[in-house]
Write a protein that holds these residues in place. Structure first.
Motif, PDB file in Angstrom:
ATOM      1  N   VAL A   1       0.875  -1.186   0.000  1.00 53.06           N
ATOM      2  CA  VAL A   1       0.000   0.000   0.000  1.00 53.06           C
ATOM      3  C   VAL A   1       0.904   1.226   0.000  1.00 53.06           C
ATOM      4  O   VAL A   1       1.906   1.267   0.739  1.00 53.06           O
ATOM      5  CB  VAL A   1      -0.924   0.002   1.248  1.00 53.06           C
ATOM      6  N   ALA A   2       0.569   2.230  -0.805  1.00 54.28           N
ATOM      7  CA  ALA A   2       1.381   3.453  -0.889  1.00 54.28           C
ATOM      8  C   ALA A   2       1.579   4.076   0.492  1.00 54.28           C
ATOM      9  O   ALA A   2       0.656   4.075   1.316  1.00 54.28           O
ATOM     10  CB  ALA A   2       0.702   4.452  -1.824  1.00 54.28           C
ATOM     11  N   GLN A   3       2.778   4.608   0.701  1.00 52.91           N
ATOM     12  CA  GLN A   3       3.144   5.129   2.021  1.00 52.91           C
ATOM     13  C   GLN A   3       2.131   6.166   2.530  1.00 52.91           C
ATOM     14  O   GLN A   3       1.756   6.157   3.693  1.00 52.91           O
ATOM     15  CB  GLN A   3       4.542   5.752   1.947  1.00 52.91           C
ATOM     16  N   ALA A   4       1.696   7.064   1.628  1.00 48.07           N
ATOM     17  CA  ALA A   4       0.788   8.151   2.044  1.00 48.07           C
ATOM     18  C   ALA A   4      -0.550   7.600   2.539  1.00 48.07           C
ATOM     19  O   ALA A   4      -1.283   8.300   3.240  1.00 48.07           O
ATOM     20  CB  ALA A   4       0.556   9.108   0.884  1.00 48.07           C
ATOM     21  N   ASP A   5      -0.866   6.359   2.173  1.00 55.16           N
ATOM     22  CA  ASP A   5      -2.156   5.768   2.570  1.00 55.16           C
ATOM     23  C   ASP A   5      -1.994   4.713   3.659  1.00 55.16           C
ATOM     24  O   ASP A   5      -2.952   3.996   3.970  1.00 55.16           O
ATOM     25  CB  ASP A   5      -2.843   5.162   1.334  1.00 55.16           C
ATOM     26  N   ASN A   6      -0.796   4.625   4.230  1.00 52.73           N
ATOM     27  CA  ASN A   6      -0.569   3.631   5.287  1.00 52.73           C
ATOM     28  C   ASN A   6      -1.295   4.027   6.582  1.00 52.73           C
ATOM     29  O   ASN A   6      -1.606   5.199   6.793  1.00 52.73           O
ATOM     30  CB  ASN A   6       0.937   3.524   5.578  1.00 52.73           C
TER      31      ASN A   6
ATOM     32  N   ALA B   1      -4.522  -2.233   4.028  1.00 51.72           N
ATOM     33  CA  ALA B   1      -3.943  -3.566   3.804  1.00 51.72           C
ATOM     34  C   ALA B   1      -4.751  -4.621   4.565  1.00 51.72           C
ATOM     35  O   ALA B   1      -5.036  -5.706   4.036  1.00 51.72           O
ATOM     36  CB  ALA B   1      -2.476  -3.592   4.222  1.00 51.72           C
ATOM     37  N   THR B   2      -5.144  -4.295   5.782  1.00 55.22           N
ATOM     38  CA  THR B   2      -5.934  -5.250   6.575  1.00 55.22           C
ATOM     39  C   THR B   2      -7.226  -5.600   5.837  1.00 55.22           C
ATOM     40  O   THR B   2      -7.598  -6.781   5.727  1.00 55.22           O
ATOM     41  CB  THR B   2      -6.251  -4.653   7.967  1.00 55.22           C
TER      42      THR B   2
ATOM     43  N   ASN C   1       9.356  -6.665   9.616  1.00 57.16           N
ATOM     44  CA  ASN C   1       8.196  -6.016   8.996  1.00 57.16           C
ATOM     45  C   ASN C   1       6.980  -6.143   9.918  1.00 57.16           C
ATOM     46  O   ASN C   1       6.037  -6.906   9.671  1.00 57.16           O
ATOM     47  CB  ASN C   1       7.905  -6.609   7.614  1.00 57.16           C
ATOM     48  N   LYS C   2       7.027  -5.374  11.010  1.00 58.56           N
ATOM     49  CA  LYS C   2       5.991  -5.499  12.054  1.00 58.56           C
ATOM     50  C   LYS C   2       4.618  -5.079  11.536  1.00 58.56           C
ATOM     51  O   LYS C   2       3.597  -5.621  11.958  1.00 58.56           O
ATOM     52  CB  LYS C   2       6.362  -4.665  13.287  1.00 58.56           C
ATOM     53  N   GLY C   3       4.592  -4.081  10.641  1.00 56.37           N
ATOM     54  CA  GLY C   3       3.303  -3.628  10.092  1.00 56.37           C
ATOM     55  C   GLY C   3       2.610  -4.750   9.345  1.00 56.37           C
ATOM     56  O   GLY C   3       1.421  -5.011   9.537  1.00 56.37           O
ATOM     57  N   SER C   4       3.362  -5.451   8.481  1.00 58.36           N
ATOM     58  CA  SER C   4       2.785  -6.537   7.701  1.00 58.36           C
ATOM     59  C   SER C   4       2.368  -7.700   8.611  1.00 58.36           C
ATOM     60  O   SER C   4       1.318  -8.331   8.401  1.00 58.36           O
ATOM     61  CB  SER C   4       3.797  -7.009   6.653  1.00 58.36           C
ATOM     62  N   GLN C   5       3.173  -7.975   9.627  1.00 60.45           N
ATOM     63  CA  GLN C   5       2.810  -9.055  10.567  1.00 60.45           C
ATOM     64  C   GLN C   5       1.501  -8.716  11.287  1.00 60.45           C
ATOM     65  O   GLN C   5       0.651  -9.585  11.522  1.00 60.45           O
ATOM     66  CB  GLN C   5       3.942  -9.275  11.570  1.00 60.45           C
ATOM     67  N   GLU C   6       1.339  -7.430  11.593  1.00 60.93           N
ATOM     68  CA  GLU C   6       0.103  -6.977  12.250  1.00 60.93           C
ATOM     69  C   GLU C   6      -1.104  -7.207  11.322  1.00 60.93           C
ATOM     70  O   GLU C   6      -2.149  -7.697  11.742  1.00 60.93           O
ATOM     71  CB  GLU C   6       0.273  -5.481  12.580  1.00 60.93           C
TER      72      GLU C   6
END
Ligand SMILES: CC(C)(COP(=O)(O)OP(=O)(O)OC[C@H]1O[C@@H](n2cnc3c(N)ncnc32)[C@H](O)[C@@H]1OP(=O)(O)O)[C@@H](O)C(=O)NCCC(=O)NCCS
Length: 179
Positions: A93-98, A103-104, A131-136
């Protein structure tokens, strides 16, 4: 609202500008791009390759949208039938939309489609250990860690360990859909 749909060759200009704007953000998490990856022709070629995998039944390549704006991609890949009934999921997902749940939500939608429409038994995803964000994103979608694979994928130019996650079809045993 987050939606997903199949990628089309007509998405190539939007994907090129998104990938160019997010080059530094995505580079640490991805395989090296193929030569010409940051050109319009390169993007069109990449989409055509994805769509030919779709036609063969091995891939389902989506764009992720917020309203009618493309903000990322999510793909089911390596769809294997027979006794395995499994595939991989990968996304960005683009950084500005994180940080807004895109993604969830996109993973929830492909998981639903993988289990209900494709009748698969299992989804697998691998993340870099940091990659804690993706693991979340995966944990929120009911994925559980089942392994740690040393030097598993060549990401950002070097073989890197990955944490492996899977989610099984909550409906239980599925009939094989095709041999
Ligand atoms: C990983 C990625 C897909 C997350 O996308 P996203 O749309 O921001 O994800 P979501 O908003 O659905 O959820 C991410 C959650 O993880 C959290 N998170 C992000 N970084 C984190 C960190 N370092 N530690 C703990 N939690 C973190 C976010 O805060 C968010 O939770 P919140 O809603 O409570 O704030 C995105 O950052 C990305 O594309 N990264 C680069 C490519 C990539 O890593 N792809 C996945 C490869 S496995």
């Amino acid at each position: 609202m987050t939606t997903i749909r199949l990628v089309t060759v007509g998405d190539a200009p939007a994907l090129l500008s998104l990938r160019t704007a997010n080059r530094a953000f995505l580079t640490p998490w991805e395989p090296d791009p193929p030569p010409g990856g940051f050109t319009l022709n390169g993007q069109r070629e990449a989409v055509r390759r994805l769509l030919s995998g779709y036609a063969e039944g091995t891939l389902i390549p989506h764009v992720i949208l917020d309203g009618d704006r493309i903000i990322g991609r999510i793909t089911l890949s390596n769809i294997i039938r027979g006794p395995f009934q499994s595939c991989f999921v990968g996304y960005w997902v683009a950084q500005a939309d994180n940080g807004r749940g895109h993604a969830t939500a996109a993973v929830a939608r492909v998981a639903e489609s993988a289990f209900e429409d494709l009748g698969l038994h299992r989804l697998e995803a691998g993340t870099l250990p940091h990659n804690k964000g993706s693991q979340e994103v995966l944990r929120r979608n009911g994925f559980t860690q089942f392994g740690h694979a040393p030097r598993y994928l060549r990401i950002a130019g070097r073989w890197q360990d990955h944490i492996l996650f899977q989610k099984l079809n909550p409906a239980g045993d599925q009939d094989a859909q095709s041999a």
